[in-house]
Scaffold this motif. Structure first.
Motif, mmCIF file in Angstrom:
data_model
loop_
_atom_site.group_PDB
_atom_site.id
_atom_site.type_symbol
_atom_site.label_atom_id
_atom_site.label_comp_id
_atom_site.label_asym_id
_atom_site.label_seq_id
_atom_site.Cartn_x
_atom_site.Cartn_y
_atom_site.Cartn_z
ATOM 1 N N LEU A 12 33.154 42.259 34.472
ATOM 2 C CA LEU A 12 34.365 41.554 35.069
ATOM 3 C C LEU A 12 34.425 40.784 36.634
ATOM 4 N N THR A 13 33.466 41.590 37.181
ATOM 5 C CA THR A 13 33.486 41.061 38.614
ATOM 6 C C THR A 13 32.152 39.993 38.877
ATOM 7 N N GLU A 14 31.325 40.059 37.810
ATOM 8 C CA GLU A 14 30.035 39.155 37.901
ATOM 9 C C GLU A 14 30.208 38.162 36.917
ATOM 10 N N GLY A 15 30.996 38.133 35.796
ATOM 11 C CA GLY A 15 30.722 37.627 34.422
ATOM 12 C C GLY A 15 31.193 35.939 34.922
ATOM 13 N N ARG A 16 32.367 35.704 35.780
ATOM 14 C CA ARG A 16 32.609 34.264 35.823
ATOM 15 C C ARG A 16 31.414 33.626 36.419
ATOM 16 N N ALA A 17 31.280 34.212 37.796
ATOM 17 C CA ALA A 17 30.040 33.833 38.517
ATOM 18 C C ALA A 17 28.611 33.363 37.646
ATOM 19 N N ALA A 18 28.520 34.102 36.675
ATOM 20 C CA ALA A 18 27.251 34.195 36.062
ATOM 21 C C ALA A 18 27.130 33.538 34.760
ATOM 22 N N GLY A 19 28.491 33.090 34.533
ATOM 23 C CA GLY A 19 28.432 32.242 33.194
ATOM 24 C C GLY A 19 28.971 33.169 32.021
ATOM 25 N N TRP A 20 29.248 34.404 32.129
ATOM 26 C CA TRP A 20 29.334 35.267 31.057
ATOM 27 C C TRP A 20 28.085 35.364 30.181
ATOM 28 N N PRO A 21 27.275 35.671 30.522
ATOM 29 C CA PRO A 21 25.793 35.892 29.657
ATOM 30 C C PRO A 21 26.020 37.241 28.921
ATOM 31 N N SER A 23 39.609 35.732 39.044
ATOM 32 C CA SER A 23 38.817 34.907 38.181
ATOM 33 C C SER A 23 39.970 33.868 37.457
ATOM 34 N N LEU A 24 41.110 34.649 37.195
ATOM 35 C CA LEU A 24 42.226 33.512 36.803
ATOM 36 C C LEU A 24 42.414 32.230 37.762
ATOM 37 N N PHE A 25 42.468 32.641 39.008
ATOM 38 C CA PHE A 25 42.771 31.822 40.265
ATOM 39 C C PHE A 25 41.462 30.813 40.029
ATOM 40 N N LEU A 26 40.306 31.295 40.254
ATOM 41 C CA LEU A 26 39.232 30.189 40.420
ATOM 42 C C LEU A 26 39.093 29.492 38.920
ATOM 43 N N SER A 27 39.365 30.130 37.996
ATOM 44 C CA SER A 27 39.177 29.218 36.644
ATOM 45 C C SER A 27 40.291 27.996 36.691
ATOM 46 N N LEU A 28 41.612 28.355 37.059
ATOM 47 C CA LEU A 28 42.598 27.404 37.133
ATOM 48 C C LEU A 28 42.248 26.222 38.166
ATOM 49 N N ALA A 29 41.760 26.788 39.356
ATOM 50 C CA ALA A 29 41.493 25.885 40.423
ATOM 51 C C ALA A 29 40.354 24.756 39.969
ATOM 52 N N HIS A 67 26.406 29.975 53.738
ATOM 53 C CA HIS A 67 25.787 28.795 54.446
ATOM 54 C C HIS A 67 24.629 29.667 55.205
ATOM 55 N N ASP A 68 24.751 30.773 55.882
ATOM 56 C CA ASP A 68 23.746 31.302 56.576
ATOM 57 C C ASP A 68 22.458 31.869 55.782
ATOM 58 N N LEU A 69 22.533 32.422 54.520
ATOM 59 C CA LEU A 69 21.619 33.074 53.738
ATOM 60 C C LEU A 69 21.569 32.266 52.474
ATOM 61 N N ALA A 70 22.128 31.095 52.304
ATOM 62 C CA ALA A 70 21.960 30.212 50.988
ATOM 63 C C ALA A 70 22.124 31.226 49.752
ATOM 64 N N ALA A 71 23.324 31.891 49.836
ATOM 65 C CA ALA A 71 23.596 32.935 48.898
ATOM 66 C C ALA A 71 23.843 32.478 47.414
ATOM 67 N N GLY A 72 24.771 31.531 47.316
ATOM 68 C CA GLY A 72 25.298 30.958 46.254
ATOM 69 C C GLY A 72 26.371 32.038 45.644
ATOM 70 N N PRO A 73 27.155 31.321 44.678
ATOM 71 C CA PRO A 73 28.420 31.977 44.126
ATOM 72 C C PRO A 73 27.973 33.414 43.632
ATOM 73 N N ALA A 74 27.105 33.398 42.595
ATOM 74 C CA ALA A 74 26.749 34.716 41.993
ATOM 75 C C ALA A 74 26.267 35.797 43.047
ATOM 76 N N MET A 75 25.534 35.632 44.076
ATOM 77 C CA MET A 75 25.119 36.314 44.982
ATOM 78 C C MET A 75 26.393 36.849 45.831
ATOM 79 N N LEU A 76 27.247 36.031 46.376
ATOM 80 C CA LEU A 76 28.590 36.255 46.943
ATOM 81 C C LEU A 76 29.122 37.380 46.418
ATOM 82 N N GLU A 77 29.381 37.061 45.047
ATOM 83 C CA GLU A 77 30.176 38.084 44.164
ATOM 84 C C GLU A 77 29.530 39.415 44.205
#
Length: 489
Positions: free
Chosen positions: A245-254, A448-454, A64-74
């Motif tokens: 593995l840590t960035e793939g899901r948030a980045a859309g597996w480029p 990643s498993l949890f977030l994909s299922l959620a 919220h404070d830095l407008a980071a977005g999911p990929a940046m938070l990862e």
């Protein structure tokens, strides 16, 4: 001149190593780690682990404070973990070479400076860069803790110190999220999420003052030069595994994530070949394959991996589930972990007495107890979601923490039990690298498993399934624990 304690050295004649690498025998006692010195190095052990987990509860506020977005938070999470994991073994080697107290002081000072940089970061990219630097500083500091304990204590004092280290490590991982929740909610002087980093600064100053007076200097009797090829190949192997593995899901597996994963087995194979060749030629590689011939170390590490994968994944998943799924505040979600922390600490303190009577079967019993706790949490999530409360989680949290506390300190003791004192830095570096890499892998895989299922269904179902997957990892640790040497020194 600095001295190095060894399990086989007598108080009257211990080897000393000069800065230039020459060895001599001196007639004064080996350096001993007193109670205040032990407290100081344990403080140094707690800081990096607290900061690995403390950001979990602050991510929504940072976004919220830095407008980071999911990929940046990862990246905020992964940047720290990657730098930390990649450089840990090198940090242990540098401590063996230049002196462990010296590296501990340098690492702690750098950790304080980079924590300040994190707390003052004006934007998301600056925060990511500061977190990477903070992870590198932690990698200089943490290996010196176990190496100092291993080289300046022996017998029952070492067993007690290692148990306290295990208790500190486990408690720090849980307390990180509790402390993070309290600090974010307190909004000290309007600092918001920045307080989770700024709080490190006064703690580091106190730690430095204590370390100068109370931590003895030790280094390897036979210091070896830095293994440049091994260091680069280990860094490449860990980077090509953990980064995608840590960035793939948030980045859309480029494409780069798949290329990196494809490079990983070749990098790992090249690393092992280089280390094996150096070992056979009588050199001292970064990770000596001969060290893995020690049965307690090899079998202990085999348990540290699934244990840490489950632990790292659980701590990330539970923070997201409670805050985003159940809309709990940062404080309440942190307080939900208090039963786990209290039970873990109590079990850790009882560990040395239990090990004297039951040996490493304490680890087996701990795995069974932890499995029961995870099963209770999965049942609570399945039956009560979305009305799940901190009270309904309490039994499972307490039982799981009790089981974890019976395992982790004993595993640390098992892994280092037969490591020679002059290789204490290498041995501790290998262990904490394994632990840290597995923690990061747990966040990447179970997270990643949890977030994909959620994303495709109920978050309650996602939490239940993820806990059941962790239960399978616990079952693996129980099975592997039966192969541990029954008695541990």
């Amino acid at each position: 001149m600095s001295t190095t304690a060894s399990p086989s050295s007598s108080p009257a004649a211990s080897p000393a190593t000069h800065a230039g690498g020459a060895s001599a025998v001196v007639d004064h006692p080996a350096p001993a780690l007193g109670p205040l010195g032990l407290f100081t190095v344990l403080l140094g052990a707690a800081l990096p682990l607290v900061d690995f987990f403390i950001v979990n509860v602050a991510l929504p506020t940072i976004d919220h404070d830095l407008a980071a977005g999911p990929a940046m938070l990862e990246l905020v999470v992964a940047g720290y973990g990657l730098a930390y994991a990649v450089l840990l073994v090198l940090g242990g080697r540098l401590g063996d070479l230049f002196g462990r107290r010296r590296l501990f002081l340098a690492g702690m000072a750098a950790f304080g400076a980079t924590s300040l940089a994190c707390g003052l970061a004006p934007d998301a990219w600056t925060l990511v860069g500061a977190r990477v630097a903070q992870g590198a500083a932690a990698a200089l500091m943490l290996p010196q803790v176990l190496a100092t304990i291993h080289s300046s204590t022996e017998g029952t004092r070492r067993a007690k110190a290692l148990s306290l280290y295990g208790a500190t490590a486990g408690l720090a991982m849980v307390a990180g999220q509790i402390l993070g929740g309290v600090l974010v909610a307190a909004d000290v002087w309007g600092s918001g999420w920045r307080a989770i980093f700024l709080v490190n600064v006064p703690v580091v100053v106190a730690g430095l003052l204590l370390a100068v007076r109370n931590v003895p200097e030790t280094r390897s009797e036979r210091p070896a030069p830095v293994d440049v090829a091994g260091t680069l190949l280990l860094g490449l192997a860990l980077l090509t595994l953990l980064a995608p593995l840590t960035e793939g899901r948030a980045a859309g597996w480029p494409l780069w994530t798949w290329i990196a994963l494809g490079i990983f087995p070749f990098a790992a194979g090249a690393f092992w070949w280089v280390e094996l060749r150096a070992d056979r030629r009588g050199r001292t590689p970064l990770v000596p394959p001969s060290l893995l011939s020690l049965v307690p170390l090899r079998r202990g590490l085999a348990l540290v991996v699934p244990f840490s994968i489950g632990f790292g994944g659980f701590m990330f998943v539970i923070a997201v589930a409670l805050q985003q799924g159940l809309r709990m505040s940062a404080v309440v979600s942190g307080l939900a972990l208090v039963p786990m922390a209290v039970a873990f600490f109590g079990a850790s303190l009882a560990g040395p007495r239990l090990v004297r009577r039951w040996g490493t079967r304490v680890v087996t019993a701990g795995g069974l107890v932890q499995g029961l706790g995870i099963a209770l949490l999965a049942l609570a999530a399945w039956r009560s979601w979305p009305d799940l409360s901190a009270w309904s989680l309490l039994p499972g949290m307490a039982v799981a923490g009790l089981g974890q506390g019976l395992q982790l300190p004993v595993l640390f003791r098992v892994v280092l039990s037969e490591v020679p004192a002059d290789r204490a830095g290498v041995g501790s570096g290998v262990m904490v690298t394994t632990q840290q890499s597995a923690l990061a892998l747990g966040v990447a895989t179970l997270g990643s498993l949890f977030l994909s299922l959620a994303a495709t269904g109920s978050m309650g179902t996602a939490l239940t399934v993820t806990l059941l997957v962790q239960l399978a990892a616990v079952a693996l640790t129980v099975a592997l624990s039966l192969r541990l040497p029954r008695v541990v020194s």
